[in-house]
Design a protein around this motif. Structure first.
Motif, PDB file in Angstrom:
ATOM      1  N   ARG A 119      -6.114  20.140 -21.835  1.00  0.00           N
ATOM      2  CA  ARG A 119      -7.320  20.233 -22.660  1.00  0.00           C
ATOM      3  C   ARG A 119      -6.972  20.049 -24.130  1.00  0.00           C
ATOM      4  O   ARG A 119      -6.062  20.682 -24.652  1.00  0.00           O
ATOM      5  CB  ARG A 119      -8.008  21.570 -22.446  1.00  0.00           C
ATOM      6  CG  ARG A 119      -9.370  21.673 -23.118  1.00  0.00           C
ATOM      7  CD  ARG A 119     -10.110  22.946 -22.706  1.00  0.00           C
ATOM      8  NE  ARG A 119      -9.509  24.146 -23.252  1.00  0.00           N
ATOM      9  CZ  ARG A 119      -8.797  25.029 -22.548  1.00  0.00           C
ATOM     10  NH1 ARG A 119      -8.622  24.839 -21.245  1.00  0.00           N
ATOM     11  NH2 ARG A 119      -8.278  26.100 -23.116  1.00  0.00           N
ATOM     12  N   ARG A 121      -8.575  20.272 -28.036  1.00  0.00           N
ATOM     13  CA  ARG A 121      -9.619  21.009 -28.754  1.00  0.00           C
ATOM     14  C   ARG A 121      -9.672  20.511 -30.185  1.00  0.00           C
ATOM     15  O   ARG A 121      -8.663  20.522 -30.896  1.00  0.00           O
ATOM     16  CB  ARG A 121      -9.322  22.506 -28.724  1.00  0.00           C
ATOM     17  CG  ARG A 121     -10.352  23.353 -29.458  1.00  0.00           C
ATOM     18  CD  ARG A 121     -10.030  24.828 -29.324  1.00  0.00           C
ATOM     19  NE  ARG A 121     -10.964  25.670 -30.061  1.00  0.00           N
ATOM     20  CZ  ARG A 121     -10.908  26.988 -30.071  1.00  0.00           C
ATOM     21  NH1 ARG A 121      -9.968  27.621 -29.381  1.00  0.00           N
ATOM     22  NH2 ARG A 121     -11.793  27.688 -30.758  1.00  0.00           N
ATOM     23  N   GLU A 135     -14.208  20.165 -26.938  1.00  0.00           N
ATOM     24  CA  GLU A 135     -13.074  20.067 -26.027  1.00  0.00           C
ATOM     25  C   GLU A 135     -13.137  18.763 -25.233  1.00  0.00           C
ATOM     26  O   GLU A 135     -14.226  18.319 -24.835  1.00  0.00           O
ATOM     27  CB  GLU A 135     -13.049  21.259 -25.073  1.00  0.00           C
ATOM     28  CG  GLU A 135     -12.760  22.578 -25.764  1.00  0.00           C
ATOM     29  CD  GLU A 135     -12.619  23.727 -24.791  1.00  0.00           C
ATOM     30  OE1 GLU A 135     -12.949  23.526 -23.606  1.00  0.00           O
ATOM     31  OE2 GLU A 135     -12.181  24.812 -25.210  1.00  0.00           O
TER      32      GLU A 135
END
Length: 233
Positions: A119, A121, A135
């Motif tokens: 992920r 961000r 995200e």
């Protein structure tokens, strides 16, 4: 009969007003804090990054951050697995009414990472406000991209001030034929104008409204000469 307020009631109301005013002026009773500003919407595309181990061109993906606002925004990119990815300009700023491309490269496409999802961000701030965060998921898949497993990401949408005009292109052969046809038609029109009589020349075969001036004939002769030069190249 006019009623008079009782002295006790009048004095009680005055005491309540004075008490509320004292509470407003007393620092021990602070005013409620202002509500925090709403976060800035973040325009980041695409929403997912997919890498393929056997397709070298897919090891590099691009995230586009748009700034449709009238002020500069600052951004910072974070990742849950920073050792597996490298981001060009992971921190910086975007001018008003512009965009920036963030290049993401996968550093390790070995089979042990196939199917792994990480992920990213993105944190944004500007104009006295914070944005997001936004995200983006990243996944490494084995093999190469095909029509079946290729992700369907939304198209890159530009802000109105940056959106290019729609256009289409014709094949080169069709363009040449179209240009040739237009040139032939223009040449025929120019020759027809040159054959028409002048206003000062009497002619019973051609009606008066079809007579031309010397200037019109000069323009047609000049255009016909340009067309001849194009054909003789």
């Amino acid at each position: 009969m006019q009623q008079q307020p009782m002295k006790g009631q009048e004095s009680g109301a005055e005491v309540g007003v004075v008490k509320r005013k004292a509470e407003r002026d007393d620092p021990a009773f602070p005013s409620p804090p202002p509500s925090p500003p709403s976060p800035l919407p973040i325009f980041l595309f695409p929403s997912e990054l997919v890498f393929y181990s056997d397709q070298r061109s897919s090891h590099r993906r691009v995230l586009t951050l748009y700034n449709p606002y009238t002020f500069t925004i600052r951004f910072k990119m974070l990742c849950t697995a920073p050792s597996l990815y490298s981001v060009v300009e992971a921190e910086g700023s975007v001018r008003a009414k512009s965009c920036v491309d963030l290049v993401v490269r996968h550093q390790d496409v070995s089979p042990r990472h196939w199917g792994r999802r990480d992920r990213f961000r993105l944190e944004v701030s500007g104009g006295g406000q914070g944005g997001g965060p936004r995200e983006v998921w990243a996944e490494l898949r084995g093999g190469e991209a095909t029509a079946q497993n290729r992700p369907t990401s939304p198209p890159r949408l530009l802000p109105p001030s940056l959106a290019p005009l729609p256009y289409f292109t014709l094949p080169q052969k069709v363009r040449r034929l179209s240009q040739f046809a237009v040139s032939v038609v223009m040449g025929v029109v120019c020759v027809a104008f040159l054959m028409l009589p002048l206003h000062s020349e009497p002619n019973n075969l051609v009606p008066s409204y079809a007579h031309v001036t010397v200037t019109q004939k000069l323009v047609c002769a000049y255009t016909l000469g340009l067309l001849t030069m194009v054909f003789l190249r």
